[in-house]
Every structure is written in structure tokens, then in C-alpha cells.
Scaffold this active site. Structure first.
Site, PDB file in Angstrom:
ATOM      1  N   ASP A  94       0.845  -1.200   0.000  1.00 56.14           N
ATOM      2  CA  ASP A  94       0.000   0.000   0.000  1.00 56.14           C
ATOM      3  C   ASP A  94       0.874   1.242   0.000  1.00 56.14           C
ATOM      4  O   ASP A  94       1.978   1.239   0.550  1.00 56.14           O
ATOM      5  CB  ASP A  94      -0.978   0.002   1.176  1.00 56.14           C
ATOM      6  CG  ASP A  94      -0.311  -0.136   2.528  1.00 56.14           C
ATOM      7  OD1 ASP A  94      -0.068   0.902   3.176  1.00 56.14           O
ATOM      8  OD2 ASP A  94      -0.039  -1.270   2.949  1.00 56.14           O
ATOM      9  N   GLU A 185      -7.434   4.363  12.907  1.00 55.54           N
ATOM     10  CA  GLU A 185      -6.305   4.038  13.768  1.00 55.54           C
ATOM     11  C   GLU A 185      -6.290   4.818  15.070  1.00 55.54           C
ATOM     12  O   GLU A 185      -5.646   4.409  16.033  1.00 55.54           O
ATOM     13  CB  GLU A 185      -4.986   4.310  13.018  1.00 55.54           C
ATOM     14  CG  GLU A 185      -4.870   3.605  11.681  1.00 55.54           C
ATOM     15  CD  GLU A 185      -3.611   4.018  10.936  1.00 55.54           C
ATOM     16  OE1 GLU A 185      -2.572   4.254  11.591  1.00 55.54           O
ATOM     17  OE2 GLU A 185      -3.666   4.110   9.693  1.00 55.54           O
TER      18      GLU A 185
END
Length: 289
Positions: A94, A185
Site C-alpha cells: 500500500d 487508527e
């Protein structure tokens, strides 16, 4: 009456030489046992990671003695160990603007051994920020035949629907693209976890309604276990865990980001690498029709 001088008898207790030597012997035996146990653990670890260590220190004679062949190597011994054990599971990576300019034509494999099949690309951040490299990376990933997916970095203290609108406006999914991804997150600084979960569900619902695809949730393993696993059990998860001792993914993870410190030819600096819980054909099965 005459005074009598009384002498006190001082009795000195002497340690038995036999008892003293026995105690010393026991102490030495314990020390020896600790040393032997430590050595056994050390060699056990070395044996377990023998392939990764050989790879890392260039002792594999088939290719790694050639310095040029090591340029694409993965720097972490554990990374190699994980890749060795993944079997036929698909491997990908990613990226975001932090990787700067990517030479996409050079991005093909990890050390010529592990084919890269898919890539997740950051598209948006919060309610108002576009990733500077998204459009370029999105286009070039397709041109270079990667199965691609787009993700949104969620800001807990910003309006969830505005964040979903920005992602929808930015990302046009085509046939063969992976489902949209919500990257969560952080914890909120201004609201309760319950309110944060409501916002996440609003984002997920709005994005799913638009794309007709159920989004994937990306998060760390601890965040997943503590906050999301139960209430979001009907979603599939992409989990980040870089623990040295974890070498296999859990069965209920769809993707596993097992490192953030891999090296890929064509990309500057460290790169996140991921494993899909299935082979490439199974990966294509979850893409947009």
C-alpha cells in the site's frame, strides 16, 4: 567476701567446610544451568529463523552471493520468514503520497521471488484533504495490471458523512477494483467511543450504498480486539500487526499488513507489505463486477 573473677567462655561457631562447599556447588550449578538454557534458547531462535538469517546475511548461494541480486531484498529477517510460510496467498502493498514518485514499471516483485498482485492507495484524509499522489497512483496501478483498492484515512473528530462524501467524490471504482477501505487508527479526543462507532457506521453505510460493495475496515490488531471486533463483526478486516513473533495471519483476517519496513524496487524508502487470506483468483472474486 572475696570477689571472684568469672571468665566468660566465648563459644565460636565455625561453619562446616562440607556445608559451605555444598552451597557453593549448588550456586555454580544454577549459574551453569542458566547459561546452558540461554544458549539453547539462542540456538533455537537461530535455527527457527535460519532461512531468514541466511537470506539476510547473503549465505544463500543460489542468488544472494551476487550483490546486485540483493538490491530488492527485504531488510527484516521476520519478513522473509513470513513470506516463506505464506504459501499461495497473494501478496501486495500500500502507498500514499509519502512514497513520492513511484516508478510503477519497476514494481513487480519482492526480491524476484514474491509476485506483487495488488495495491491499496490512499485517496482521502478526513473531510477535506486529498492525497497528492492518488490520481497518479490510481491510474498507473491500473496501467501496470495491479488489482487496486482505495482507502480513506478517517479522522475521528471530523464529520463522518462529509468524510464519506469526499471519498465518494474522489474515487471512481471500476470493474476489477477492490472494495473501498476505511482506515481507522486513532481514538477521538472530543467524543466517546460510542459516538465514534456511530460515525464509523455512518461512513460505512453511506459508502456501501454508493458503491454497492461492503467496505473493508483497516486497523491495528489491538484496536480491532478492543473496539471493533464485536460490533463490526459483519465487516471484513485488514489488520496491521508487525509483532516479531507473529508469522501467520488469523483466519478471520481478510488482509494482513505484516510489515511497514519492506523494500520494493521502484519505490523509495520503506513500504507496507500485505498478505491476502487467499490466492489471486480468490482475491479477484471479491472485486467489483
Amino acid at each position: 567476701m572475696a570477689k571472684q573473677n568469672h571468665r566468660r567462655r566465648v563459644i565460636t561457631t565455625r561453619k562446616s567446610p562440607k556445608k559451605s562447599s555444598t552451597k557453593t556447588l549448588k550456586k555454580k550449578l544454577v549459574q551453569i544451568a542458566i547459561v546452558v538454557f540461554s544458549i539453547l534458547i539462542f540456538f533455537g531462535i537461530v535455527y527457527h529463523y535460519r532461512n531468514g538469517l541466511a537470506y539476510y546475511f547473503s549465505f544463500k548461494t543460489d542468488k544472494l552471493l551476487d550483490k546486485a541480486a540483493r538490491e530488492k531484498h527485504i531488510s527484516d529477517v521476520r519478513n522473509y520468514q513470513v513470506l516463506e510460510k505464506k504459501g499461495n496467498k497473494a501478496t501486495g502493498f500500500d502507498v500514499s503520497e509519502y512514497q513520492e514518485d513511484i516508478e510503477w514499471k519497476e514494481v513487480k516483485t519482492l526480491d524476484d521471488d514474491y509476485e506483487l498482485s495488488f495495491v491499496f492507495i490512499r485517496a482521502t484524509v478526513g473531510k477535506d484533504r486529498l492525497d497528492k499522489k492518488f490520481n497518479e497512483n490510481w491510474r498507473k496501478a491500473k496501467e501496470n495490471h495491479f488489482i487496486r483498492g482505495a482507502y480513506h484515512y478517517y479522522r475521528p473528530d471530523e464529520n463522518s458523512l462529509e468524510q464519506a462524501e469526499l471519498f465518494i467524490k474522489t474515487v471512481q471504482l471500476q470493474k476489477g477494483d477492490l472494495p473501498p477501505v476505511l482506515d481507522i487508527e486513532r481514538l477521538s479526543e472530543n467524543q466517546s467511543m460510542e459516538r465514534l462507532k456511530i460515525g464509523l457506521k455512518r461512513w460505512l453505510t453511506m459508502v456501501e450504498a454508493h458503491y454497492k460493495m461492503k467496505p473493508i475496515i483497516y486497523t491495528g490488531e489491538r484496536y480491532y480486539d478492543d473496539f471493533l471486533k464485536k460490533e463490526f463483526s459483519d465487516y471484513l478486516f485488514w489488520i496491521a500487526n508487525y509483532n516479531f513473533y507473529r508469522e501467520k495471519m488469523d483466519e478471520d483476517w481478510l488482509f494482513w499488513q505484516f510489515t511497514e519496513k519492506a523494500s520494493i524496487s521502484g519505490i523509495k524508502g520503506n513500504v507496507d507489505v500485505n498478505i491476502f487470506n487467499g490466492d489471486v483468483e480468490q482475491l479477484r472474486f471479491i472485486t467489483k463486477e
